[in-house]
Design an enzyme around this catalytic site. Structure first.
Site, PDB file in Angstrom:
ATOM      1  N   MET A   1       9.471   8.335  19.026  1.00 47.17           N
ATOM      2  CA  MET A   1       9.848   9.424  18.106  1.00 47.17           C
ATOM      3  C   MET A   1       8.620   9.874  17.314  1.00 47.17           C
ATOM      4  O   MET A   1       8.756  10.517  16.269  1.00 47.17           O
ATOM      5  CB  MET A   1      10.954   8.958  17.158  1.00 47.17           C
ATOM      6  CG  MET A   1      12.235   8.584  17.905  1.00 47.17           C
ATOM      7  SD  MET A   1      13.707   8.661  16.879  1.00 47.17           S
ATOM      8  CE  MET A   1      13.318   7.457  15.628  1.00 47.17           C
TER       9      MET A   1
ATOM     10  N   HIS B   1       1.935   4.071  16.030  1.00 40.98           N
ATOM     11  CA  HIS B   1       1.148   2.973  15.456  1.00 40.98           C
ATOM     12  C   HIS B   1       0.717   2.042  16.590  1.00 40.98           C
ATOM     13  O   HIS B   1       1.010   2.315  17.771  1.00 40.98           O
ATOM     14  CB  HIS B   1       1.954   2.242  14.382  1.00 40.98           C
ATOM     15  CG  HIS B   1       3.325   1.850  14.834  1.00 40.98           C
ATOM     16  ND1 HIS B   1       3.541   0.900  15.814  1.00 40.98           N
ATOM     17  CD2 HIS B   1       4.562   2.288  14.473  1.00 40.98           C
ATOM     18  CE1 HIS B   1       4.834   0.752  16.015  1.00 40.98           C
ATOM     19  NE2 HIS B   1       5.484   1.594  15.224  1.00 40.98           N
TER      20      HIS B   1
ATOM     21  N   HIS C   1       3.202   1.153  19.373  1.00 40.57           N
ATOM     22  CA  HIS C   1       3.378   2.148  20.439  1.00 40.57           C
ATOM     23  C   HIS C   1       2.182   2.114  21.410  1.00 40.57           C
ATOM     24  O   HIS C   1       2.351   2.219  22.613  1.00 40.57           O
ATOM     25  CB  HIS C   1       3.443   3.564  19.850  1.00 40.57           C
ATOM     26  CG  HIS C   1       4.638   3.821  18.983  1.00 40.57           C
ATOM     27  ND1 HIS C   1       4.531   4.068  17.629  1.00 40.57           N
ATOM     28  CD2 HIS C   1       5.957   3.884  19.273  1.00 40.57           C
ATOM     29  CE1 HIS C   1       5.738   4.286  17.130  1.00 40.57           C
ATOM     30  NE2 HIS C   1       6.622   4.163  18.093  1.00 40.57           N
TER      31      HIS C   1
ATOM     32  N   ASP D   1      12.819  -3.676  18.306  1.00 45.39           N
ATOM     33  CA  ASP D   1      14.181  -3.131  18.331  1.00 45.39           C
ATOM     34  C   ASP D   1      14.967  -3.867  19.412  1.00 45.39           C
ATOM     35  O   ASP D   1      15.371  -3.282  20.422  1.00 45.39           O
ATOM     36  CB  ASP D   1      14.133  -1.630  18.616  1.00 45.39           C
ATOM     37  CG  ASP D   1      13.393  -0.894  17.509  1.00 45.39           C
ATOM     38  OD1 ASP D   1      13.866  -0.926  16.368  1.00 45.39           O
ATOM     39  OD2 ASP D   1      12.321  -0.325  17.781  1.00 45.39           O
TER      40      ASP D   1
ATOM     41  N   SER E   1       7.129   2.807  12.193  1.00 45.35           N
ATOM     42  CA  SER E   1       6.791   4.125  11.629  1.00 45.35           C
ATOM     43  C   SER E   1       7.284   4.201  10.188  1.00 45.35           C
ATOM     44  O   SER E   1       6.718   4.915   9.362  1.00 45.35           O
ATOM     45  CB  SER E   1       7.420   5.236  12.460  1.00 45.35           C
ATOM     46  OG  SER E   1       7.015   5.091  13.806  1.00 45.35           O
TER      47      SER E   1
END
Ligand code: PAF
Length: 290
Positions: A30, A34, A37, A150, A186
């Site tokens: 999204m 950082h 990712h 996640d 994020s």
């Protein structure tokens, strides 16, 4: 790096790569990228060519009272990071491209989507599974890369891939942490001053459980107590949940004897943070990954 703004163009690019027998990788994001990712991109680059990243701030995974309107959108910096990481293509659709007028089809992974994060964030996982389904259908990657931070999201995506016979393998990458243990997110951009320091309490709570496990504790109530005790020691933190759950079902476990997660969510100031640790049996011992 090519920027691809339409579904039709993205499909054309990815299908052409498949026709050429190339291994297509996708890193869905999204934005507000950082090091977590970028670790996904790095792994994807080792295993795939071409590698596509998507940036789509999916409105359907935010409840009305959540932070969609203030979610960070540093697009220029994100493009620079993905270019430097040598991503081949950035899929950057706008909301009407993904959800055209009249859109009314959703994917719901039952059971798993209602626990923990799903209980606290109504409709969140329905939005996640719907958009991930669309991204996987548009790009049809051989491999799609997600962060273990996640953990419940990853499990839901894996279930969806299995149930809907999708031709994509989900690759789960380790949590990337700041030097003081705070998991990269994020949303860390919201943390200022004392809140930023206080936010490490999630990591400290997981470490407390790790020490208990190393000392031989297997009773989940005791382990949960250790998490709560550490979280309660930080006055700026307000716990949402802190549980030990089965890694497949995300249902609570009584004893830590099979693959499970220590999962927690807490507000630090106004910022809601999540973190987790993975516990895996190895022979007659347990391996803990924080
Ligand atoms: O983890 C995220 O950034 C998002 O939930 C995802 C998987 C990109 C779907 O919007």
């Amino acid at each position: 790096m090519e920027t691809i703004r339409t579904v039709a163009w993205m499909k054309e690019r990815a299908r052409a790569a498949r026709r050429e027998q190339r291994i297509v990788g996708l890193v869905p994001t999204m934005g507000a990228l950082h090091a977590g990712h970028l670790a996904l991109v790095e792994r994807a680059r080792r295993e795939c060519s071409p590698v596509y990243a998507s940036i789509f701030l999916n409105p359907k995974q935010f409840a009305a009272n959540e932070d969609l309107s203030r979610y960070p959108r540093p697009l220029e910096a994100d493009v620079e990071k993905l270019t430097a990481a040598r991503v081949d293509g950035l899929f950057l659709p706008d909301a009407t491209e993904i959800y055209p007028a009249g859109f009314c089809t959703y994917v719901q992974v039952e059971g798993l989507s209602e626990r923990l994060e799903g209980r606290s964030r109504a409709g969140h996982f329905r939005g996640v599974s719907t958009v991930v389904m669309k991204l996987l259908e548009i790009v049809q990657p051989h491999f799609a890369y997600f962060g273990r931070k996640d953990a419940q999201q990853v499990r839901i995506v894996q279930q969806m891939v299995r149930d809907l016979n999708l031709d994509t393998e989900t690759v789960v990458c380790p949590i990337v942490r700041e030097a003081d243990g705070l998991a990269m997110s994020s949303r860390n951009a919201y943390l200022e001053g004392e809140d930023r320091k206080a936010a490490t309490v999630l990591y400290r709570a997981l470490r407390a459980v790790e020490s208990e496990i190393a000392a031989g504790m297997r009773d989940s109530l005791e382990l949960q107590r250790a998490m709560h005790k550490m979280l309660a020691s930080e006055p700026r933190a307000r716990v949402d949940y802190a549980e030990i759950v089965d890694a497949e079902t995300f249902e609570p476990v009584v004893r830590v004897e099979r693959r499970c997660y220590g999962v927690l969510a807490a507000y630090v100031g106004k910022t809601r943070l999540i973190d987790n640790m993975l516990v895996e049996p190895t022979g007659d011992d347990l391996r803990v990954e924080v």
